[in-house]
Design an enzyme around this catalytic site. Structure first.
Site, PDB file in Angstrom:
ATOM      1  N   SER A  18       0.298  -0.838   0.030  1.00  0.00           N
ATOM      2  CA  SER A  18      -0.092   0.296   0.183  1.00  0.00           C
ATOM      3  C   SER A  18       1.043   0.832   0.054  1.00  0.00           C
ATOM      4  O   SER A  18       0.919   1.889  -0.775  1.00  0.00           O
ATOM      5  CB  SER A  18      -0.865  -0.342   0.921  1.00  0.00           C
ATOM      6  OG  SER A  18      -1.823  -0.807   1.155  1.00  0.00           O
ATOM      7  N   THR A  63      -5.879  -3.430   7.649  1.00  0.00           N
ATOM      8  CA  THR A  63      -5.683  -4.744   7.173  1.00  0.00           C
ATOM      9  C   THR A  63      -5.581  -5.512   7.913  1.00  0.00           C
ATOM     10  O   THR A  63      -5.909  -5.302   9.569  1.00  0.00           O
ATOM     11  CB  THR A  63      -4.571  -4.748   5.893  1.00  0.00           C
ATOM     12  OG1 THR A  63      -4.523  -5.816   5.382  1.00  0.00           O
ATOM     13  CG2 THR A  63      -3.030  -4.587   6.704  1.00  0.00           C
ATOM     14  N   LYS A  67      -9.868  -5.628  11.009  1.00  0.00           N
ATOM     15  CA  LYS A  67     -10.898  -4.984   9.774  1.00  0.00           C
ATOM     16  C   LYS A  67     -12.398  -4.526  10.832  1.00  0.00           C
ATOM     17  O   LYS A  67     -13.245  -3.458  10.298  1.00  0.00           O
ATOM     18  CB  LYS A  67     -10.899  -5.814   8.997  1.00  0.00           C
ATOM     19  CG  LYS A  67      -9.925  -5.219   7.475  1.00  0.00           C
ATOM     20  CD  LYS A  67      -9.881  -5.759   6.659  1.00  0.00           C
ATOM     21  CE  LYS A  67      -8.968  -5.851   5.645  1.00  0.00           C
ATOM     22  NZ  LYS A  67      -9.383  -5.990   4.328  1.00  0.00           N
ATOM     23  N   ASN A  88     -11.665  -1.300   6.239  1.00  0.00           N
ATOM     24  CA  ASN A  88     -10.596  -0.981   5.284  1.00  0.00           C
ATOM     25  C   ASN A  88     -10.036   0.105   4.771  1.00  0.00           C
ATOM     26  O   ASN A  88      -8.780   0.048   4.904  1.00  0.00           O
ATOM     27  CB  ASN A  88     -10.326  -2.028   3.948  1.00  0.00           C
ATOM     28  CG  ASN A  88     -10.559  -1.307   3.078  1.00  0.00           C
ATOM     29  OD1 ASN A  88     -11.241  -0.069   3.430  1.00  0.00           O
ATOM     30  ND2 ASN A  88     -10.305  -1.873   2.388  1.00  0.00           N
ATOM     31  N   GLY A 128     -16.139 -18.965  -0.033  1.00  0.00           N
ATOM     32  CA  GLY A 128     -15.221 -18.783   1.584  1.00  0.00           C
ATOM     33  C   GLY A 128     -16.080 -17.781   2.749  1.00  0.00           C
ATOM     34  O   GLY A 128     -17.060 -17.047   1.751  1.00  0.00           O
ATOM     35  N   ALA A 132     -12.433 -11.726   4.145  1.00  0.00           N
ATOM     36  CA  ALA A 132     -12.192 -11.674   2.438  1.00  0.00           C
ATOM     37  C   ALA A 132     -13.701 -11.778   1.691  1.00  0.00           C
ATOM     38  O   ALA A 132     -13.904 -10.769   1.208  1.00  0.00           O
ATOM     39  CB  ALA A 132     -10.962 -12.046   2.772  1.00  0.00           C
ATOM     40  N   MET A 220      -7.823 -13.291  -4.731  1.00  0.00           N
ATOM     41  CA  MET A 220      -8.291 -13.128  -4.390  1.00  0.00           C
ATOM     42  C   MET A 220      -6.539 -12.620  -3.026  1.00  0.00           C
ATOM     43  O   MET A 220      -6.123 -11.414  -3.214  1.00  0.00           O
ATOM     44  CB  MET A 220      -8.019 -12.238  -2.703  1.00  0.00           C
ATOM     45  CG  MET A 220     -10.293 -12.576  -3.205  1.00  0.00           C
ATOM     46  SD  MET A 220     -11.222 -11.468  -1.639  1.00  0.00           S
ATOM     47  CE  MET A 220     -12.973 -12.504  -1.885  1.00  0.00           C
ATOM     48  N   TYR A 222      -2.015 -12.767  -4.342  1.00  0.00           N
ATOM     49  CA  TYR A 222      -1.903 -12.471  -5.304  1.00  0.00           C
ATOM     50  C   TYR A 222       0.053 -12.925  -4.713  1.00  0.00           C
ATOM     51  O   TYR A 222       0.785 -13.087  -3.352  1.00  0.00           O
ATOM     52  CB  TYR A 222      -0.857 -11.413  -5.767  1.00  0.00           C
ATOM     53  CG  TYR A 222      -0.607 -10.258  -4.560  1.00  0.00           C
ATOM     54  CD1 TYR A 222      -1.958  -9.640  -3.803  1.00  0.00           C
ATOM     55  CD2 TYR A 222       0.545  -9.589  -4.652  1.00  0.00           C
ATOM     56  CE1 TYR A 222      -1.367  -8.342  -2.671  1.00  0.00           C
ATOM     57  CE2 TYR A 222       0.790  -8.789  -3.336  1.00  0.00           C
ATOM     58  CZ  TYR A 222      -0.467  -8.562  -2.538  1.00  0.00           C
ATOM     59  OH  TYR A 222       0.420  -7.803  -1.981  1.00  0.00           O
TER      60      TYR A 222
HETATM   61  P1  ATR Z   1      -9.809 -13.726   6.483  1.00  0.00           P
HETATM   62  O1  ATR Z   1     -10.156 -12.705   7.010  1.00  0.00           O
HETATM   63  O2  ATR Z   1      -8.744 -13.434   6.140  1.00  0.00           O
HETATM   64  O3  ATR Z   1     -11.131 -14.266   5.373  1.00  0.00           O
HETATM   65  P2  ATR Z   1     -10.686 -16.026   8.503  1.00  0.00           P
HETATM   66  O4  ATR Z   1     -11.774 -15.354   8.715  1.00  0.00           O
HETATM   67  O5  ATR Z   1      -9.340 -17.393   8.857  1.00  0.00           O
HETATM   68  O6  ATR Z   1      -9.567 -15.070   7.422  1.00  0.00           O
HETATM   69  O7  ATR Z   1     -12.140 -17.350   6.900  1.00  0.00           O
HETATM   70  C1  ATR Z   1     -10.987 -18.334   6.096  1.00  0.00           C
HETATM   71  C2  ATR Z   1     -11.599 -18.373   5.500  1.00  0.00           C
HETATM   72  O8  ATR Z   1     -11.093 -19.311   4.804  1.00  0.00           O
HETATM   73  C3  ATR Z   1     -13.195 -19.144   6.063  1.00  0.00           C
HETATM   74  O9  ATR Z   1     -13.867 -18.980   5.156  1.00  0.00           O
HETATM   75  C4  ATR Z   1     -12.467 -20.555   6.598  1.00  0.00           C
HETATM   76  O10 ATR Z   1     -13.290 -21.816   6.239  1.00  0.00           O
HETATM   77  P3  ATR Z   1     -14.331 -21.853   7.484  1.00  0.00           P
HETATM   78  O11 ATR Z   1     -15.254 -20.452   7.460  1.00  0.00           O
HETATM   79  O12 ATR Z   1     -15.110 -22.977   7.242  1.00  0.00           O
HETATM   80  O13 ATR Z   1     -13.550 -21.581   8.473  1.00  0.00           O
HETATM   81  C5  ATR Z   1     -11.609 -21.357   4.942  1.00  0.00           C
HETATM   82  N1  ATR Z   1     -10.790 -21.720   5.219  1.00  0.00           N
HETATM   83  C6  ATR Z   1      -9.118 -21.559   5.257  1.00  0.00           C
HETATM   84  N2  ATR Z   1      -8.717 -22.966   5.065  1.00  0.00           N
HETATM   85  C7  ATR Z   1      -9.404 -23.810   4.480  1.00  0.00           C
HETATM   86  C8  ATR Z   1      -9.178 -25.251   4.312  1.00  0.00           C
HETATM   87  N3  ATR Z   1      -8.297 -25.527   4.209  1.00  0.00           N
HETATM   88  N4  ATR Z   1     -10.202 -25.981   3.383  1.00  0.00           N
HETATM   89  C9  ATR Z   1     -11.335 -24.963   3.248  1.00  0.00           C
HETATM   90  N5  ATR Z   1     -11.650 -23.575   3.406  1.00  0.00           N
HETATM   91  C10 ATR Z   1     -10.329 -22.750   4.382  1.00  0.00           C
END
Ligand code: ATR
Length: 282
Positions: A18, A63, A67, A88, A128, A132, A220, A222
């Protein structure tokens, strides 16, 4: 006169792009501003950001993992931040802090303007239900695809986010559903990965039949974190795209919120692309 000060607040922040993006925007638009990094202790986001504002700063990006706290600290919020329940972008207005969430509009602009793919009338799979994915759902709905499926390992989390967006989806004529990862549906036009699965090295957590030839498959993330997803997408005939364009576009929208000026994002994305995709010399 000192230039106005901004920063990206998070933990960690040392690898954030950023500061580079905003200094390129400032140069190109002739805006006098300084943009740095604000490392916040995990248990002390509010006092760290308050001090930054009291020292005369005008705003900050926020970040992971702050958030949600940033949203709570503001006195007024954009509609898209309210839908996301996360911010954000903070602007330290004298009458109270303003919170926005520019991630979703950044994603939509990257898809429609840089990737050249219209979302209108399309079928979209959003993988997810963490911060994010929740952060981008409102603006994705506003782009008026025919359908959005939010699929998540823990389907209850996706269902709660979908329920929160139900009226917004109805207003925009979008069919919105939550589904489990085991049954995400097939042959989407656009597939967006907002899970952390690629970071854990466990691969893409859905089968390739979510794709059809030419599906836009966007992670999302990179850099190295996105590579496994991008390769998987290409191997299955999709058009693969990382989150760099989204990063630049969300920054441009924050810049506009603070400065009232829209920077040209194309040259900045091209510059970033060279840095991020450059082969590493040992
Ligand atoms: P962020 O704020 O970066 O989105 P987060 O709130 O920890 O991070 O969310 C991570 C996402 O990745 C969630 O949707 C999580 O699924 P759960 O809600 O079931 O936990 C998903 N995720 C993480 N590791 C995963 C994996 N190995 N397989 C499938 N989904 C995964």
């Amino acid at each position: 006169m000192h230039p106005d000060r901004y920063a990206v607040a998070g933990n960690p922040v040392e690898h954030s792009r950023s500061p580079l993006i905003h200094s390129l925007f400032a140069q190109a638009t002739g805006q006098a501003l300084e943009y740095g990094r604000l490392l916040c202790p995990l248990d002390a986001f509010p006092p760290t950001v308050k001090r930054f504002a009291e020292d005369g700063a005008k705003g900050c990006n926020v970040t992971v993992p702050f958030k949600f706290e940033a949203f709570e600290m503001a006195t007024h919020h954009s509609r898209r931040a309210e839908l996301a329940q996360a911010a954000n972008t903070l602007r330290f207005d004298p009458e109270g802090w303003y919170a926005d969430n520019t991630d979703g509009i950044g994603l939509v602009r990257d898809i429609t303007q840089h990737a050249g793919v219209s979302l209108e009338g399309q079928r979209v799979l959003l993988l997810g239900a963490g911060g994010a994915s929740a952060g981008v759902l409102g603006p994705l709905i506003e782009a008026q695809p025919a359908e959005i499926v939010m699929a998540n390992r823990t389907v209850e989390k996706a269902q709660a986010i979908v329920d929160r967006h139900r009226d917004w989806a109805a207003q925009h004529g979008v069919a919105l559903h939550a589904r489990p990862l085991t049954d995400p549906g097939q042959a989407y036009d656009v597939f967006i990965n907002g899970t952390a699965a690629s970071l854990s090295g466990s691969g893409v957590p859905v089968g390739a039949d979510v794709l059809r030839p030419g599906t836009l498959a966007l992670d999302m993330m990179y850099g190295p974190a996105a590579q496994a997803f991008l390769q998987w997408a290409r191997d299955h005939g999709a058009v693969a795209r990382d989150g760099l364009g989204m990063l630049v576009e969300q920054a441009a929208e924050s810049f506009y919120i603070w400065r009232g000026v829209r920077p040209d994002t194309k040259p900045v994305l091209a510059h970033l692309r060279q840095i991020v995709d450059a082969p590493k010399t040992p």
